[in-house]
Design a protein around this motif. Structure first.
Motif, short mmCIF file in Angstrom:
data_model
loop_
_atom_site.label_atom_id
_atom_site.label_comp_id
_atom_site.label_asym_id
_atom_site.label_seq_id
_atom_site.Cartn_x
_atom_site.Cartn_y
_atom_site.Cartn_z
N LYS A 17 0.85 -1.19 0.00
CA LYS A 17 0.00 0.00 0.00
C LYS A 17 0.89 1.25 0.00
CE LYS A 17 -3.64 2.35 -0.01
NZ LYS A 17 -4.61 2.20 -1.11
N TYR A 19 0.70 5.63 -0.19
CA TYR A 19 -0.15 6.82 -0.13
C TYR A 19 0.53 7.93 -0.91
CZ TYR A 19 -2.38 4.60 3.91
OH TYR A 19 -3.04 3.73 4.74
N THR A 70 -11.67 -3.80 5.97
CA THR A 70 -12.36 -3.42 4.72
C THR A 70 -12.54 -1.91 4.58
OG1 THR A 70 -14.70 -3.47 5.43
CG2 THR A 70 -13.73 -5.57 4.81
N LEU A 71 -11.72 -1.14 5.28
CA LEU A 71 -11.83 0.32 5.17
C LEU A 71 -10.84 0.90 4.17
CD1 LEU A 71 -12.24 1.20 8.94
CD2 LEU A 71 -13.95 1.57 7.15
N LEU A 72 -9.91 0.07 3.72
CA LEU A 72 -8.87 0.54 2.82
C LEU A 72 -8.56 -0.57 1.82
CD1 LEU A 72 -6.80 2.94 2.52
CD2 LEU A 72 -5.27 1.64 3.99
N LEU A 73 -8.36 -0.17 0.57
CA LEU A 73 -8.02 -1.18 -0.45
C LEU A 73 -6.51 -1.27 -0.60
CD1 LEU A 73 -10.58 -0.26 -3.27
CD2 LEU A 73 -10.71 -2.18 -1.68
N VAL A 91 -18.55 -7.08 2.44
CA VAL A 91 -19.76 -7.12 3.27
C VAL A 91 -19.76 -8.38 4.15
CG1 VAL A 91 -22.29 -7.32 3.19
CG2 VAL A 91 -21.12 -5.66 1.73
N ARG A 94 -17.37 -7.89 7.00
CA ARG A 94 -17.91 -6.99 8.03
C ARG A 94 -18.86 -7.71 8.98
NH1 ARG A 94 -19.16 -1.97 3.91
NH2 ARG A 94 -17.00 -1.56 3.37
N LEU A 101 -10.79 1.16 16.33
CA LEU A 101 -9.68 1.86 15.68
C LEU A 101 -9.09 2.96 16.54
CD1 LEU A 101 -11.17 2.12 12.10
CD2 LEU A 101 -9.40 0.56 12.86
#
Lengths: 342, 270
Positions: A17, A19, A70-73, A91, A94, A101
């Motif tokens: 990942k 940024y 599942t908040l970030l790809l 989904v 979740r 967090l």
């Protein structure tokens, strides 16, 4: 979906990942900067264990946790929770995770602890008496009922109470996997200890898989069954705490508590020590002074101790305590990452 | 997972917030009258009541016109704030990640939890204006106007849901932190004819007003304001138009919001 192995609750494979950030230059100009947060992170978390993701600030712990929640790809790589793909089956993921967090924020200030949980419970698909019963259970489990705080407004909560409520929400849907990002951050020692005991109880008595991030070595040592040490977006070691400590069983830890004169900076002192000894070292603020820690071989302890003491004397630093200790997880971390506190 | 539970979650949150925060509840009750004063002030500042009547071309009481406009403007603002502003509010207080991990699509969570609040505040708003409308129009005509206003507010909500979801995904994607809505909303209302009839705006402004769903909602409310008896053809035409716009905006939202959410998740906007 990954063909599910009953023993693996979480699987992460070669996660990367980056940024993109922009540095302002003048009124309209900006320079693009790419920050690599994860560079091929892989690990497995076994069902029913407390797994620690241990690393300094900016190591990639929160990024990993956000991907698993599942908040970030991720840019590349794969991750699965109970066999569900965190990208393509978000989904479903979740429905089986409980997440915390931040212990300081994340609730409605004008709602009580109980009302917050009832709201989030409905948001997560629970309803009616089942929800009410579960809210009562988790409030009791995290100790907020005993403290008489369940019907207090969130804005009146202490940090310790907020942390408990955050864990309570993560437990609400009775998830099989709990993902907790620095759950004891900012807590005073008694509150942190109580919360750690609670997490161990949840994992071992309720049979939950707990993935917890921390930069606190002591916490990782007493809380986790296994830990992965992450540094600069890479996993540098992963094993049981005992096994990790075994890796440096031939080393000891030299600890010196010192007071610095006003004109000496900690960073210049530590770089001098590193230069002189050639050893990775860590420094911690303690009792108004600084605790310098160097992991060394027992054979060279005498020589290095005199070298460091001489250096401190030359820098006009007063020495309050000198100790040689058995290796801890903190020492493993220093040895593996060469990480310094400053 | 049932969507009805999401609806209940939204309603529960609002009831708790009102129960525990009386100042917020009282300010919500005062808000319609403050907005009416603002809209009346702005509307009348463009000209006096007689020139207003002359330009609008009807024998219409400007007060009734503006009460209707205020009600619809409030409802429209509410939808935009309720969905798009929710992103900012939840980001500020730190609840956004926990809302987003609800096992639904983000846009579904934001829209469905919002609907009860919309219905609640619309009901409270119309209740507040009811005495004024009945006083000025009498029981029979006043009741008809209230019914048409409620119809406008309810039907007008549907295209706005998609419109606001588009805006919400835009806020998520650009990681917006500032209160963009506070200056965009008055502009949207101006182009929609809340302060002055949209068809009297300059040509370029009318082009913009045609693509805004609020224009047709306000038009429907305006119809209610000058109706002596229900003009079913005009109402049916406007309702049909709103239904068409609903389909266009919600379909666009469905396609675009997914991409916006993906971009936000890629860039770590949560």
């Amino acid at each position: 979906m990954l063909p599910q192995s009953s023993s693996k609750a979480v699987v992460a494979r070669k996660l990367t990942k980056s940024y993109v950030t922009y540095l302002r230059r003048g009124l309209f100009g900006r320079d693009k900067k790419v920050v690599k947060a994860l560079e091929g992170v892989s690990f497995d978390v076994n069902s029913g264990e407390v797994f620690g993701l241990l690393g300094p600030n900016g190591a990639g712990k929160t990024t990993t946790v956000k991907i698993l929640s599942t908040l970030l790809l991720p840019d590349s790589g794969e991750a699965y929770v109970l066999g569900y793909d965190v990208v393509n089956e978000a989904v479903k993921v979740r429905r089986v995770i409980g997440v915390s967090l931040s212990v300081e924020r994340g609730f409605f200030w004008k709602l009580t602890g109980r009302e917050n949980l009832l709201y989030f419970g409905m948001l997560y698909g629970m309803d009616g008496n089942r929800l009410k019963r579960r809210v009562d259970e988790v409030l009791k489990l995290v100790g907020l009922t005993t403290m008489g705080a369940e019907d207090k407004l969130y804005e009146e909560y202490s940090l310790g109470m907020k942390a408990r409520l955050s864990v309570a929400r993560a437990l609400l849907i009775d998830p099989e996997v709990m993902i907790l990002d620095e759950p004891t951050l900012g807590l005073d020692p008694p509150s942190a200890r109580t919360l750690r005991e609670l997490l161990v109880k949840i994992a071992h008595e309720e049979g939950k898989t707990v993935l917890v991030t921390t930069h606190n070595m002591f916490e990782a040592e007493i809380l986790c069954d296994r830990v992965a040490i992450i540094n600069k977006g890479r996993i540098v070691a992963i094993d049981r705490v005992k096994a990790l400590k075994q890796k440096i069983a031939d080393r000891v830890s030299l600890e010196i508590l010192t007071m610095l004169p006003a004109d000496i900076s900690v960073s210049s002192l530590i770089s001098s020590i590193r230069k002189e000894t050639g050893m990775p070292s860590e420094v911690f603020a303690e009792n108004g002074g600084f605790r310098i820690k160097i992991v060394i071989s027992p054979k060279e302890s005498g020589e290095i101790t005199s070298l460091v003491l001489k250096l401190l004397h030359n820098h006009k630093c007063s020495v309050k305590r000198v100790e040689i200790k058995e290796p801890t997880l903190e020492d493993v971390f220093i040895q593996l990452t060469g990480k310094t506190g400053f | 997972m049932r969507l009805v539970t999401l609806l209940k979650a939204g309603l529960t949150l609002d009831l708790y917030l009102f129960k525990n925060n009386r100042a917020a509840f009282i300010s919500m009750l005062l808000w319609p009258y403050l907005v009416l004063a603002l809209i009346l002030g702005m509307g009348l500042s463009f000209g006096n009541p007689s020139s207003f009547k002359q330009k609008v071309g009807m024998h219409i009481d400007p007060i009734v016109y503006f009460v209707a406009s205020t009600f619809i403007a409030l409802s429209s603002l509410d939808v935009m704030w309720g969905i798009s502003g929710q992103i900012l509010f939840q980001r500020w207080i730190g609840t956004l990640p926990y809302t987003l991990i609800a096992p639904y699509r983000t846009s579904v969570t934001l829209i469905v939890t919002y609907i009860p609040r919309y219905l609640l505040s619309t009901f409270i708003n119309i209740l507040e204006f009811t005495p004024l409308i009945l006083l000025m129009n009498g029981l029979y005509q006043g009741s008809i106007k209230i019914a048409v206003l409620l119809l406008a507010a309810t039907i007008g909500m549907f295209p706005l849901l998609g419109f606001s979801a588009l805006f919400a995904s835009f806020l998520l994607a650009i990681k917006e932190e500032s209160n963009v809505l506070s200056w965009i909303n008055p502009i949207i209302l101006m182009f929609s004819g809340a302060f002055y009839p949209a068809y009297l705006l300059p040509y370029w402004a009318r082009l913009i007003s045609h693509i805004l769903p609020t224009t047709y909602t306000i038009e429907l409310a305006r119809t209610a304001a000058w109706l002596g008896s229900p003009d079913l053809t005009h109402i049916t035409f406007l309702v049909g138009l709103l239904a068409g716009i609903t389909i266009v905006y919600n379909l666009t939202a469905y396609l675009v919001v997914g991409a916006g959410e993906k971009k936000a998740m890629k860039e770590g906007a949560f």
